[in-house]
Enzyme design. Structure first.
Site, PDB file in Angstrom:
ATOM      1  N   LEU A 232       0.922  -1.175  -0.034  1.00 51.37           N
ATOM      2  CA  LEU A 232      -0.038  -0.045  -0.082  1.00 51.37           C
ATOM      3  C   LEU A 232       1.035   1.271   0.027  1.00 51.37           C
ATOM      4  CD1 LEU A 232      -2.942  -0.693   2.545  1.00 51.37           C
ATOM      5  CD2 LEU A 232      -3.068  -0.397   0.131  1.00 51.37           C
ATOM      6  N   SER A 233       0.749   2.036  -1.060  1.00 52.28           N
ATOM      7  CA  SER A 233       1.920   3.344  -1.306  1.00 52.28           C
ATOM      8  C   SER A 233       1.212   4.408  -0.740  1.00 52.28           C
ATOM      9  CB  SER A 233       2.073   3.175  -2.684  1.00 52.28           C
ATOM     10  OG  SER A 233       0.952   3.583  -3.405  1.00 52.28           O
ATOM     11  N   GLY A 234      -0.380   4.445  -0.606  1.00 50.86           N
ATOM     12  CA  GLY A 234      -0.952   5.935  -0.373  1.00 50.86           C
ATOM     13  C   GLY A 234      -1.652   6.175  -1.582  1.00 50.86           C
ATOM     14  N   GLY A 235      -1.420   5.495  -2.560  1.00 48.06           N
ATOM     15  CA  GLY A 235      -1.905   5.858  -3.884  1.00 48.06           C
ATOM     16  C   GLY A 235      -3.304   5.109  -4.302  1.00 48.06           C
ATOM     17  N   VAL A 236      -4.015   5.502  -5.190  1.00 52.81           N
ATOM     18  CA  VAL A 236      -5.325   4.997  -5.621  1.00 52.81           C
ATOM     19  C   VAL A 236      -4.955   3.565  -6.166  1.00 52.81           C
ATOM     20  CG1 VAL A 236      -5.424   6.165  -8.027  1.00 52.81           C
ATOM     21  CG2 VAL A 236      -7.489   5.312  -6.801  1.00 52.81           C
ATOM     22  N   ASP A 237      -4.076   3.311  -7.048  1.00 54.25           N
ATOM     23  CA  ASP A 237      -3.694   1.795  -7.670  1.00 54.25           C
ATOM     24  C   ASP A 237      -3.655   0.813  -6.499  1.00 54.25           C
ATOM     25  OD1 ASP A 237      -4.221   3.033 -10.202  1.00 54.25           O
ATOM     26  OD2 ASP A 237      -2.089   3.528 -10.041  1.00 54.25           O
TER      27      ASP A 237
ATOM     28  N   MET B 222       5.765   0.525   2.505  1.00 52.05           N
ATOM     29  CA  MET B 222       7.284   0.466   2.384  1.00 52.05           C
ATOM     30  C   MET B 222       7.674   1.738   2.346  1.00 52.05           C
ATOM     31  SD  MET B 222       7.639  -2.306  -0.642  1.00 52.05           S
ATOM     32  CE  MET B 222       6.105  -2.104  -1.394  1.00 52.05           C
TER      33      MET B 222
ATOM     34  N   CYS C 194      14.527  -0.678  -8.430  1.00 50.00           N
ATOM     35  CA  CYS C 194      13.939  -0.777  -7.138  1.00 50.00           C
ATOM     36  C   CYS C 194      12.900  -1.833  -7.052  1.00 50.00           C
ATOM     37  CB  CYS C 194      13.313   0.493  -6.944  1.00 50.00           C
ATOM     38  SG  CYS C 194      11.824   0.767  -5.475  1.00 50.00           S
TER      39      CYS C 194
ATOM     40  N   GLY D  73       0.026  -2.471  -7.096  1.00 49.84           N
ATOM     41  CA  GLY D  73      -0.721  -1.647  -8.089  1.00 49.84           C
ATOM     42  C   GLY D  73      -0.162  -1.268  -9.154  1.00 49.84           C
TER      43      GLY D  73
ATOM     44  N   CYS E  71      10.994   8.384  -6.564  1.00 46.41           N
ATOM     45  CA  CYS E  71      10.281   8.568  -5.239  1.00 46.41           C
ATOM     46  C   CYS E  71      10.925   9.579  -4.307  1.00 46.41           C
ATOM     47  CB  CYS E  71       9.759   7.370  -4.497  1.00 46.41           C
ATOM     48  SG  CYS E  71      11.258   6.239  -4.282  1.00 46.41           S
TER      49      CYS E  71
END
Length: 394
Positions: free
Chosen positions: A14-19, A39, A104, A128, A202
């Protein structure tokens, strides 16, 4: 449920983004036990306005709360610095232009993260990314496919994944178009449904790239020359430029002279006028010279052959030689080519049409239709008539 959709423990990045948020939601809807992992891959100046993982974690935690899953914050910053960022700096210092997102994925998201997920008892991981995984019924091998949304396909960045990694990986949104992902996020009330897509690397965020790089690599000024050897100005250091670059050359307003225009006409370069834009065509590390040319179609910017090194093949071995397609940069349309030679150490590609600004350090990624075969890091190309007969970066 069938075997493919039987309940599994799946760890989602879970990156915080919508995907990634919709990825977690879709898997939860299928009845899986879903655990979210956030992460943290960068710590230097992480509280700055340019790149704050704290904000992203708040968004990821809010998503987890809405979906109804656990979320864990895991720090991979040390792994990232050792396995990705150190190589990133080495490549720039050598004059090449690396793609850290590819490294990465191979070293952090699908190695360190995958290992962590397996220790949690996960059967699969999911991210995502806009790509797909399919098991070939005839060979049993896992294939990496382009995402269904051609404008979002990220298989280019994933081409170094191997069979072990792909066999444990799911890409749910790779089966959707971005508009569908946004619609799902809106319908279920995800707090980040309208969050802007992340762009760039990032750890750099939205800051000027040259300013960031200068914190780690010292400036080393030298001459800027055109293809006739005329000095046009001074560069700040070859590490701060890439082949094909047009902006930030510091020679704005410099016009081509009569001799320059005659030379362009002699080589058959049509339509070049004194106000045509300049592009970086070569970086001579030995003499610390930045060579620039005028006009997008200049011969120094065209290549029909390239050699790549450090190749990685999705199937575990090199594909059969012959006709296929390749990308030499992200978002480039597939270009018809022939795989002339291929090993784990390197490969050679011959293109049907000349490719523009083939850049050492970037990746050449091969495709057969929608299937990504793998690729390697571009080492050189056959740009013609460069001064001294040297490669574009040497």
């Amino acid at each position: 449920m069938d075997k493919q959709h039987s309940k599994q423990r799946i760890v989602v990045g879970l990156s915080g983004g919508v995907d990634s948020a919709v990825t977690a939601y879709l898997l939860k809807q299928q009845g899986h036990e879903v655990i979210g992992i956030f992460m943290k891959n960068w710590e230097d100046d992480d509280d700055s306005e340019f790149c704050s993982s704290n904000i992203d974690f708040v968004d990821a935690a809010a998503v987890a709360d809405v979906i109804g899953i656990e979320i864990e914050h895991v720090n991979f910053a040390a792994n990232y610095k050792d396995r990705v960022f150190a190589e990133f700096l080495r490549e720039y210092q050598a004059g090449r232009t690396p793609n850290p997102d590819i490294l990465c994925n191979a070293e952090i998201k699908f190695k360190a993260f995958l290992d962590h997920a397996m220790r949690l008892g996960a059967e699969k991981i999911a991210t995502g990314h806009y790509a797909r995984v399919r098991q070939n019924e005839a060979t049993g091998l896992h294939e990496l496919l382009k995402g269904l949304d051609p404008s979002k396909d990220q298989s280019y960045f994933l081409h170094r994944l191997n069979q072990a990694q792909l066999s444990k990986t799911l890409f749910p949104v790779g089966e959707l178009h971005k508009t569908e992902v946004r619609r799902i996020a809106d319908e279920i009330g995800l707090p980040n449904a309208r969050k802007k897509d992340s762009t760039g690397i990032c750890f750099i965020g939205e800051r000027p790239f040259r300013d960031f790089l200068n914190r780690y690599i010292a400036k080393a000024p030298g001459p800027v020359k055109n293809d006739q050897g005329r000095i046009l100005g001074e560069h700040v250091g070859l590490s701060f430029y890439t082949l094909g670059q047009r902006q930030g050359l510091g020679i704005g307003g410099v016009k081509a002279r009569g001799a320059d225009l005659k030379a362009a006409q002699a080589r058959g370069q049509r339509g070049v006028g004194e106000h045509e834009p300049w592009f970086v065509a070569r970086k001579d590390m030995d003499s610390n010279t930045l060579w620039v040319v005028q006009g997008h179609d200049h011969p120094w910017l065209q290549s029909t052959l390239l050699n790549a090194q450090d190749c990685s093949w999705v199937a575990g071995s090199a594909p059969a030689l012959g006709a296929m397609a390749a990308k030499t940069r992200y978002r480039q349309a597939d270009a018809a080519c022939e795989l002339v030679s291929a090993t784990a150490g390197g490969c050679e590609l011959a293109f049907l049409d000349a490719q523009w600004a083939v850049t050492p350090g970037q990746s050449a990624v091969l495709y057969q239709g929608e299937v990504c075969l793998g690729g390697g890091v571009i080492a050189s190309s056959n740009v013609q008539n460069l001064p001294g007969g040297k490669p574009a970066v040497a």
